[in-house]
Enzyme design. Sequence first.
Site, PDB file in Angstrom:
ATOM      1  N   ARG A   1     -20.132   0.403   7.721  1.00 53.48           N
ATOM      2  CA  ARG A   1     -20.419  -0.690   8.811  1.00 53.48           C
ATOM      3  C   ARG A   1     -20.126  -1.623   8.234  1.00 53.48           C
ATOM      4  O   ARG A   1     -18.993  -2.315   9.615  1.00 53.48           O
ATOM      5  CB  ARG A   1     -22.219  -0.792   9.241  1.00 53.48           C
ATOM      6  N   THR A   2     -20.050  -2.532   7.146  1.00 52.99           N
ATOM      7  CA  THR A   2     -19.116  -3.720   6.915  1.00 52.99           C
ATOM      8  C   THR A   2     -18.207  -3.832   7.550  1.00 52.99           C
ATOM      9  O   THR A   2     -17.318  -4.680   8.310  1.00 52.99           O
ATOM     10  CB  THR A   2     -20.441  -4.851   5.880  1.00 52.99           C
TER      11      THR A   2
ATOM     12  N   LYS B   1      -5.951  -2.105 -13.137  1.00 48.78           N
ATOM     13  CA  LYS B   1      -4.728  -2.011 -13.790  1.00 48.78           C
ATOM     14  C   LYS B   1      -5.457  -3.368 -14.510  1.00 48.78           C
ATOM     15  O   LYS B   1      -5.057  -4.346 -16.314  1.00 48.78           O
ATOM     16  CB  LYS B   1      -3.811  -2.687 -13.747  1.00 48.78           C
TER      17      LYS B   1
ATOM     18  N   HIS C   1     -26.620 -10.134   1.476  1.00 48.93           N
ATOM     19  CA  HIS C   1     -26.468  -9.690   2.362  1.00 48.93           C
ATOM     20  C   HIS C   1     -26.405  -9.993   3.054  1.00 48.93           C
ATOM     21  O   HIS C   1     -26.717 -10.156   4.300  1.00 48.93           O
ATOM     22  CB  HIS C   1     -25.875  -8.019   2.646  1.00 48.93           C
TER      23      HIS C   1
ATOM     24  N   ARG D   1     -16.939  -6.964  -0.534  1.00 50.55           N
ATOM     25  CA  ARG D   1     -17.804  -6.343  -0.976  1.00 50.55           C
ATOM     26  C   ARG D   1     -17.980  -6.451  -3.081  1.00 50.55           C
ATOM     27  O   ARG D   1     -16.969  -5.916  -3.085  1.00 50.55           O
ATOM     28  CB  ARG D   1     -18.479  -4.630  -0.731  1.00 50.55           C
TER      29      ARG D   1
HETATM   30  N1   CP Z   1     -25.659  -1.829   6.563  1.00 46.37           N
HETATM   31  C1   CP Z   1     -24.336  -1.567   5.769  1.00 46.37           C
HETATM   32  O1   CP Z   1     -23.535  -2.630   4.058  1.00 46.37           O
HETATM   33  O2   CP Z   1     -23.415  -0.670   5.618  1.00 46.37           O
HETATM   34  P1   CP Z   1     -22.423  -0.169   4.512  1.00 46.37           P
HETATM   35  O3   CP Z   1     -22.677  -0.044   3.716  1.00 46.37           O
HETATM   36  O4   CP Z   1     -21.753   0.652   5.404  1.00 46.37           O
HETATM   37  O5   CP Z   1     -21.180  -1.346   5.122  1.00 46.37           O
END
Ligand code: CP
Length: 302
Positions: A51-52, A80, A129, A101
């Site tokens: 999603r993100t 590396k 998040h 991320r």
């Molecule tokens: N909700 C969320 O962060 O989903 P993903 O891990 O798929 O990005």
Amino acid sequence: MKHLIDPMDLGVEEINDILDLADDIIAHREKYSTACKGKKLATLFFEPSTRTRLSFEAAMMELGGNVLGFSDANSSSSTKGESVGDTIRIVSYYADIIAMRHPKEGAPMLAAAKALVPIINAGDGGHNHPTQTLTDLMTIRREKGRLSDLTIGFCGDLKFGRTVHSLIKAMSRYENIRFILISPEELQIPDYIRTEVFDKKGISYRQVSSMDDVMPELDILYMTRVQKERFFNEADYIRLKDTYILDCKKLKKAKPDLSILHPLPRVNEISTEVDDDPRACYFTQAHNGKFVRMALIMTMLA
Ligand code: CP
């Protein structure tokens, strides 16, 4: 230059503006189709995502911009031995804004110190998040028409669930929010959330282990997955993973206007039979994520 590392980096008014813009984008899609023409978003995902990452990329494309990046750290020079700081400095030369991320808590903050462009934390370990929080706030506001005067139950893995930590922090700024924390003892919220958010602000909360007992009180039920990837011991994960499974029988005790949220992905914690219940908002929530990220990118590039 402003970064988004922690949900508290945005004030309540700034959040309202972003949510208003996201609502306007939904109402007038065409108006925004060239808003980021000529701009580039880099998505640097050192940890898996559906999603993100994809909603960030779709968001930038819908704004007329371009995207570059990687979805697997193994295809980057981090394998590396390149540091996050060096990676970010280099990508700053190629992109106007970066969403990253990383499995290590604090990595986006370190990246921000080295970046030449705005950094968005797209999830760091079990910590924060913030763009999921914007998605959650947008969904709550659209479903309930308000972000105050709500009883919200967080259920599942409250220890490792970064979306829970970020949303609790964000919701603590609104009036008359009653927090009910539903988890097994081993998966209760970290002490720093208890001291830094609840105790410091004098916010009362309840910790319970039974979902059934509190179901009739809830306006929002925020379900979460037990975060397998954060466990040190597989036996503990297996023992805890199915502690809570929301199904239609459990929902018989719920308010008719309950909103069920989940950041997704789900494993077993919401039975698929619940998907057809009008109170299930989690797919709409994921859809909202694209629009709120469009609003965020526009705001941060403005
Ligand atoms: N909700 C969320 O962060 O989903 P993903 O891990 O798929 O990005």
